[in-house]
Design a protein around this motif. Structure first.
Motif, PDB file in Angstrom:
ATOM      1  N   ASP A 245      43.953  38.291  20.436  1.00 28.15           N
ATOM      2  CA  ASP A 245      43.765  39.472  19.606  1.00 28.15           C
ATOM      3  C   ASP A 245      42.565  39.252  18.692  1.00 28.15           C
ATOM      4  O   ASP A 245      42.626  38.493  17.731  1.00 28.15           O
ATOM      5  CB  ASP A 245      45.048  39.709  18.800  1.00 28.15           C
ATOM      6  CG  ASP A 245      45.005  40.998  18.002  1.00 28.15           C
ATOM      7  OD1 ASP A 245      43.923  41.371  17.517  1.00 28.15           O
ATOM      8  OD2 ASP A 245      46.065  41.634  17.859  1.00 28.15           O
TER       9      ASP A 245
ATOM     10  N   SER B  68      46.681  52.034  19.874  1.00 29.54           N
ATOM     11  CA  SER B  68      47.198  51.104  18.869  1.00 29.54           C
ATOM     12  C   SER B  68      46.219  49.998  18.497  1.00 29.54           C
ATOM     13  O   SER B  68      46.273  49.480  17.395  1.00 29.54           O
ATOM     14  CB  SER B  68      48.521  50.503  19.347  1.00 29.54           C
ATOM     15  OG  SER B  68      48.376  50.015  20.654  1.00 29.54           O
TER      16      SER B  68
ATOM     17  N   LEU C  10      34.632  44.077  29.816  1.00 35.67           N
ATOM     18  CA  LEU C  10      35.115  45.361  29.315  1.00 35.67           C
ATOM     19  C   LEU C  10      34.583  45.668  27.923  1.00 35.67           C
ATOM     20  O   LEU C  10      34.896  46.701  27.352  1.00 35.67           O
ATOM     21  CB  LEU C  10      36.648  45.406  29.317  1.00 35.67           C
ATOM     22  CG  LEU C  10      37.331  45.310  30.687  1.00 35.67           C
ATOM     23  CD1 LEU C  10      38.816  45.599  30.553  1.00 35.67           C
ATOM     24  CD2 LEU C  10      36.718  46.253  31.700  1.00 35.67           C
TER      25      LEU C  10
ATOM     26  N   ARG D 214      43.112  39.587  14.950  1.00 37.66           N
ATOM     27  CA  ARG D 214      43.824  38.440  14.383  1.00 37.66           C
ATOM     28  C   ARG D 214      42.891  37.228  14.252  1.00 37.66           C
ATOM     29  O   ARG D 214      42.930  36.505  13.259  1.00 37.66           O
ATOM     30  CB  ARG D 214      45.009  38.108  15.293  1.00 37.66           C
ATOM     31  CG  ARG D 214      45.975  37.102  14.737  1.00 37.66           C
ATOM     32  CD  ARG D 214      47.112  36.915  15.723  1.00 37.66           C
ATOM     33  NE  ARG D 214      47.925  38.124  15.820  1.00 37.66           N
ATOM     34  CZ  ARG D 214      48.983  38.356  15.060  1.00 37.66           C
ATOM     35  NH1 ARG D 214      49.365  37.459  14.178  1.00 37.66           N
ATOM     36  NH2 ARG D 214      49.668  39.467  15.185  1.00 37.66           N
TER      37      ARG D 214
ATOM     38  N   ILE E 107      37.342  39.184  31.318  1.00 43.64           N
ATOM     39  CA  ILE E 107      37.794  40.532  30.943  1.00 43.64           C
ATOM     40  C   ILE E 107      37.198  40.988  29.612  1.00 43.64           C
ATOM     41  O   ILE E 107      36.624  42.070  29.512  1.00 43.64           O
ATOM     42  CB  ILE E 107      39.339  40.603  30.893  1.00 43.64           C
ATOM     43  CG1 ILE E 107      39.926  40.480  32.301  1.00 43.64           C
ATOM     44  CG2 ILE E 107      39.789  41.924  30.256  1.00 43.64           C
ATOM     45  CD1 ILE E 107      41.442  40.529  32.350  1.00 43.64           C
TER      46      ILE E 107
ATOM     47  N   ASN F 111      43.483  45.058  24.354  1.00 45.09           N
ATOM     48  CA  ASN F 111      44.401  45.720  25.294  1.00 45.09           C
ATOM     49  C   ASN F 111      44.514  44.963  26.610  1.00 45.09           C
ATOM     50  O   ASN F 111      45.582  44.916  27.206  1.00 45.09           O
ATOM     51  CB  ASN F 111      43.915  47.136  25.615  1.00 45.09           C
ATOM     52  CG  ASN F 111      43.999  48.058  24.421  1.00 45.09           C
ATOM     53  OD1 ASN F 111      44.817  47.846  23.540  1.00 45.09           O
ATOM     54  ND2 ASN F 111      43.151  49.062  24.373  1.00 45.09           N
ATOM     55  N   HIS F 112      43.411  44.416  27.081  1.00 44.94           N
ATOM     56  CA  HIS F 112      43.399  43.887  28.437  1.00 44.94           C
ATOM     57  C   HIS F 112      43.463  42.377  28.524  1.00 44.94           C
ATOM     58  O   HIS F 112      43.511  41.836  29.627  1.00 44.94           O
ATOM     59  CB  HIS F 112      42.174  44.406  29.190  1.00 44.94           C
ATOM     60  CG  HIS F 112      42.231  45.886  29.435  1.00 44.94           C
ATOM     61  ND1 HIS F 112      43.045  46.437  30.403  1.00 44.94           N
ATOM     62  CD2 HIS F 112      41.625  46.927  28.823  1.00 44.94           C
ATOM     63  CE1 HIS F 112      42.910  47.756  30.379  1.00 44.94           C
ATOM     64  NE2 HIS F 112      42.062  48.073  29.420  1.00 44.94           N
ATOM     65  N   CYS F 113      43.452  41.670  27.405  1.00 46.22           N
ATOM     66  CA  CYS F 113      43.501  40.207  27.496  1.00 46.22           C
ATOM     67  C   CYS F 113      44.807  39.782  28.163  1.00 46.22           C
ATOM     68  O   CYS F 113      45.886  40.110  27.681  1.00 46.22           O
ATOM     69  CB  CYS F 113      43.386  39.556  26.129  1.00 46.22           C
ATOM     70  SG  CYS F 113      43.541  37.754  26.272  1.00 46.22           S
ATOM     71  N   PRO F 114      44.720  39.060  29.271  1.00 42.37           N
ATOM     72  CA  PRO F 114      45.954  38.702  29.994  1.00 42.37           C
ATOM     73  C   PRO F 114      46.877  37.790  29.184  1.00 42.37           C
ATOM     74  O   PRO F 114      48.074  37.734  29.482  1.00 42.37           O
ATOM     75  CB  PRO F 114      45.463  37.983  31.250  1.00 42.37           C
ATOM     76  CG  PRO F 114      43.997  37.935  31.194  1.00 42.37           C
ATOM     77  CD  PRO F 114      43.517  38.575  29.941  1.00 42.37           C
ATOM     78  N   VAL F 115      46.348  37.070  28.203  1.00 47.28           N
ATOM     79  CA  VAL F 115      47.235  36.192  27.429  1.00 47.28           C
ATOM     80  C   VAL F 115      47.425  36.696  26.002  1.00 47.28           C
ATOM     81  O   VAL F 115      47.937  35.970  25.147  1.00 47.28           O
ATOM     82  CB  VAL F 115      46.727  34.731  27.420  1.00 47.28           C
ATOM     83  CG1 VAL F 115      46.822  34.143  28.814  1.00 47.28           C
ATOM     84  CG2 VAL F 115      45.317  34.616  26.887  1.00 47.28           C
ATOM     85  N   GLY F 116      47.035  37.923  25.761  1.00 44.34           N
ATOM     86  CA  GLY F 116      47.320  38.513  24.451  1.00 44.34           C
ATOM     87  C   GLY F 116      46.486  37.975  23.304  1.00 44.34           C
ATOM     88  O   GLY F 116      46.929  37.975  22.158  1.00 44.34           O
TER      89      GLY F 116
ATOM     90  N   GLN G   3      42.835  27.536  23.009  1.00 43.39           N
ATOM     91  CA  GLN G   3      43.799  26.872  23.899  1.00 43.39           C
ATOM     92  C   GLN G   3      44.409  27.794  24.941  1.00 43.39           C
ATOM     93  O   GLN G   3      44.572  27.415  26.087  1.00 43.39           O
ATOM     94  CB  GLN G   3      44.923  26.246  23.074  1.00 43.39           C
ATOM     95  CG  GLN G   3      44.558  24.919  22.480  1.00 43.39           C
ATOM     96  CD  GLN G   3      45.804  24.208  21.972  1.00 43.39           C
ATOM     97  OE1 GLN G   3      46.330  23.316  22.600  1.00 43.39           O
ATOM     98  NE2 GLN G   3      46.260  24.619  20.813  1.00 43.39           N
ATOM     99  N   LYS G   4      44.786  28.992  24.519  1.00 47.61           N
ATOM    100  CA  LYS G   4      45.475  29.856  25.486  1.00 47.61           C
ATOM    101  C   LYS G   4      44.507  30.682  26.325  1.00 47.61           C
ATOM    102  O   LYS G   4      44.903  31.294  27.309  1.00 47.61           O
ATOM    103  CB  LYS G   4      46.463  30.761  24.763  1.00 47.61           C
ATOM    104  CG  LYS G   4      45.848  31.798  23.859  1.00 47.61           C
ATOM    105  CD  LYS G   4      46.956  32.571  23.151  1.00 47.61           C
ATOM    106  CE  LYS G   4      46.400  33.508  22.102  1.00 47.61           C
ATOM    107  NZ  LYS G   4      47.453  34.091  21.279  1.00 47.61           N
ATOM    108  N   CYS G   5      43.230  30.701  25.945  1.00 45.24           N
ATOM    109  CA  CYS G   5      42.249  31.507  26.674  1.00 45.24           C
ATOM    110  C   CYS G   5      42.138  31.010  28.109  1.00 45.24           C
ATOM    111  O   CYS G   5      42.021  29.819  28.364  1.00 45.24           O
ATOM    112  CB  CYS G   5      40.895  31.423  25.977  1.00 45.24           C
ATOM    113  SG  CYS G   5      39.570  32.213  26.907  1.00 45.24           S
ATOM    114  N   LEU G   6      42.188  31.954  29.070  1.00 49.96           N
ATOM    115  CA  LEU G   6      42.114  31.574  30.480  1.00 49.96           C
ATOM    116  C   LEU G   6      40.681  31.322  30.926  1.00 49.96           C
ATOM    117  O   LEU G   6      40.449  30.712  31.960  1.00 49.96           O
ATOM    118  CB  LEU G   6      42.694  32.692  31.364  1.00 49.96           C
ATOM    119  CG  LEU G   6      44.152  33.094  31.163  1.00 49.96           C
ATOM    120  CD1 LEU G   6      44.485  34.279  32.070  1.00 49.96           C
ATOM    121  CD2 LEU G   6      45.083  31.932  31.478  1.00 49.96           C
TER     122      LEU G   6
END
Lengths: 351, 315
Positions: free
Chosen positions: A339, A148, A255, A342, A251, A332-337, A244-247
């Motif tokens: 994108d 996807s 990857l 986007r 990854i 696919n693998h970003c723990p906080v989604g 802001q949301k990036c940890l």
């Protein structure tokens, strides 16, 4: 830069073998080559690994979790070692047994041509990378299972791309077909016993499967003006919010088939030591931390901006291509989604 | 009124009355089976907030770096992490406004991928407790409760332990059976079997540090892995380096880990990270009768000394 000789189309005789015989192909190759292919690590993870017999290969997969770059640019690689006060011992960079990577997806194959620009370019030659690259023949396996978040199409690759490979393979359902792309690939293909000439209808079948696979690549992204756009928005307030949301984990870079930044560390115990090259990531604060304690990329904002700028602007300025192959692993693998597509759309929409 | 609407209302109120500078919550950007953290500063944007079983991140992780006043959407385990952060003087109680959510458990999407034999989920619609997932070649109705994260299956604190506003009524306690089943199996295995298990799962680690970064309690300004003078641990993916990293990280969470499972869910390679932290949490509970993050001003078991502390381990 590595130039890929291509063979004449008259020599491109497609071969085929029944699916249940594919292990015999691998078993044959394993006698002469070090063969790496997709291996099932657990229920969800398929990754490249050394294959000792044909049955270990897992060819029913969408893509490997980790990209193929680690086979040429390993996560940790000893550059040289030393003992006591003796001169450093550089392990001889002579190729071992020649290698075959069997079942690489076209997106990963493309990533190698991008890495060639970095490690085998006019200005800098990396012997550690080059020796592996020259010693390796690539069998790509056309991708019938784009997922996807795949968007290889937008990078001009496509799931059935025949570029950047030595032998192109495709799964026809009950058989595999092989098409030689380079003379080296043709040489190997000619020696594999048990292959038959492809059937006259196979070319048509391949064309249909290709359209079917392409229709599964649902996501698209417009990259036409991105490098120029990025050049104009370095100081845009957009960057204040996006990170802001990036940890700040590694990854997306580890990857990524094209991310290639590294660190050099020394390890020593008693009088023995070694110098190692290890993957590094621009997402980490330590990536740019200076000895004085100053960090020019002090926060996630500067670090995330760097990641996007490098892939979509600096790499283009340096090598003329975007450093992304649309494999979707970072999404696919970003723990906080987070994108990537986007993010690029948001950048495209900035005034 | 459903919880999501109530949550939005509370968030709007907090922002309109300028009681907080930001509301940290979850939003749905359209990726199936996922939500993503969001930071809302404008009351007009509160309708972006969602509440559903895909709200899996522990948002307490974002609090330590902030200097402003933040409201945060927090499940039971997340509120426990906030309590630990307050007790460890990492955040001030007055600077955090907790929107407490009683939580029936969150979905571990890896379990769904596994169930679907790694099928590519292109669409997921949640209705009541049923998730309808669609791929190019399949459609399936799945029950939320069949795919809850492991930590949720043994959760003893589904309701917020601390909050400013609780959204919704308390949930009854879960009938937890075999909380330590997997840990006990490991304890009962031989050291060779245990080593083989550690080696197998930890050899998948790529040292991306997502587990550390997702953990609300891994807030060290400089992690021991990032120090290079002296270097406490090698940076390679050699199994010995990887094991040192994971064991040391797990030890650092002793008496602090709230078992939210954020470390494990963030892992791109399915490493069984929680096995280490859960074992340590079990030991702490057995030795000191302590569970982390249940009340303010509670002292962590390793931060003080009692004469009757167990000392059988001294040999």
């Amino acid at each position: 830069m590595r130039t890929t000789p291509r063979i004449l189309s008259s020599e491109k005789i497609m071969k085929t073998i029944k699916k249940d015989k594919i292990n015999t192909v691998l078993d044959f190759l394993i006698k002469k080559y070090q063969v790496f292919g997709p291996v099932q690590k657990d229920d969800l993870v398929v990754d490249f690994g050394r294959i000792q017999n044909g049955a270990q290969a897992c060819l029913e997969f969408s893509n490997t979790n980790e990209p193929a770059k680690k086979l040429f640019f390993p996560q940790a690689e000893t550059l040289f070692s030393y003992t006591g006060s003796d001169a450093a011992q550089v392990s001889e960079l002579k190729p071992e047994k020649p290698r075959i990577i069997f079942g690489m997806r076209p997106c990963d194959a493309k990533s190698l041509s991008l890495l060639d620009a970095v490690f085998d370019g006019p200005d800098y030659k990396d012997p550690y990378y080059i020796v592996k690259r020259k010693n390796t023949t690539i069998f790509t396996l056309a991708c019938r299972r784009p997922r996807s978040n795949c968007f290889c199409d937008s990078l001009g690759i496509g799931p059935f791309s025949k570029k950047d490979t030595d032998v192109f393979m495709a799964d026809l359902g009950d058989r595999y077909v092989f098409e030689p792309i380079t003379p080296g690939g043709a040489d190997i293909l000619n020696k594999i016993p048990g292959l038959e000439n492809a059937r006259p209808t196979d070319a048509e079948r391949l064309k249909n499967l290709r359209s079917e696979a392409e229709s599964k690549v649902a996501r698209k992204v417009d990259l036409d003006n991105l490098p120029e756009k990025l050049a104009r928005i370095f100081d845009h307030p957009f960057w204040d919010g996006i990170h802001q949301k990036c940890l700040g984990c590694g990854i997306c870079t580890y990857l990524c088939p094209t991310c290639h930044c590294f660190d050099i560390v020394d390890e020593q115990k008693d009088d023995k030591g070694r110098r190692i090259r290890i993957w590094d990531s621009c997402s980490y604060p330590t990536f740019t931390l200076e000895a004085s304690g100053h960090n020019p990329r002090a926060t996630g904002k500067e670090r995330m901006r760097q990641r996007l700028m490098h892939k979509f602007r600096y790499f283009v300025e340096n090598y003329g291509e975007i450093a992304c192959v649309g494999c979707g692993r970072c999404i696919n693998h970003c723990p906080v989604g987070s994108d990537l597509i986007r993010e690029i759309e948001n950048i495209n929409n900035l005034k | 009124m459903d919880l999501q609407t109530k949550l939005r209302q509370e968030a709007r109120k907090l922002l309109e009355e300028k009681l907080v500078d930001v509301v940290i919550g979850y939003e749905d950007e359209g990726a199936p089976l996922r939500t993503t953290p969001c930071f809302i500063t404008d009351p007009q944007d509160v309708d972006r907030l969602v509440w559903n079983p895909f709200c899996d991140h522990n948002l307490a992780r974002y609090l330590t770096a902030r200097k402003d006043k933040a409201a945060v959407v927090a499940k039971g385990c997340d509120t426990r992490a906030i309590v630990v952060l307050i007790n460890e003087n990492q955040i001030e109680r007055k600077n955090v406004n907790i929107l407490g959510m009683p939580c029936g458990g969150i979905v571990d999407r890896k379990k769904i991928y596994n169930h679907l034999k790694n099928g590519d989920v292109r669409e997921a619609v949640l209705k009541d407790k049923v998730i309808t997932v669609k791929g190019l070649e399949f459609t399936a109705d799945l029950m939320v409760d069949d795919f809850l994260a492991d930590c949720c299956l043994s959760c003893r604190h589904r309701n917020p332990v601390l909050c400013d506003v609780q959204i919704g009524e308390n949930l009854p306690p879960l009938d937890v059976k075999d909380e330590y089943k997997k840990i006990k199996q490991l304890e009962e295995s031989t050291s060779e079997e245990r080593w083989e298990y550690f080696r197998k799962t930890l050899s998948k680690c790529i040292r991306c540090y997502a587990c550390r970064e997702a953990c609300p309690l891994c807030y060290c300004q400089q992690c021991f892995t990032d120090q290079n003078f002296p270097a406490w641990v090698g940076k390679t993916t050699d199994i010995s380096d990887t094991i040192v990293f994971h064991i040391m990280r797990a030890f650092h969470t002793t008496g602090r880990c709230v078992d939210c499972g954020a470390c494990e869910r963030s892992c791109p390679n399915n490493v069984d990270i929680r096995m280490l932290t859960k074992k340590i949490a079990k030991d702490v509970k057995e030795l000191f009768g302590d569970e982390a993050g249940l009340q303010l001003e509670e002292k962590a078991p390793l931060s003080f000394y009692n004469e009757d502390d167990p000392q059988d381990f001294i040999k």
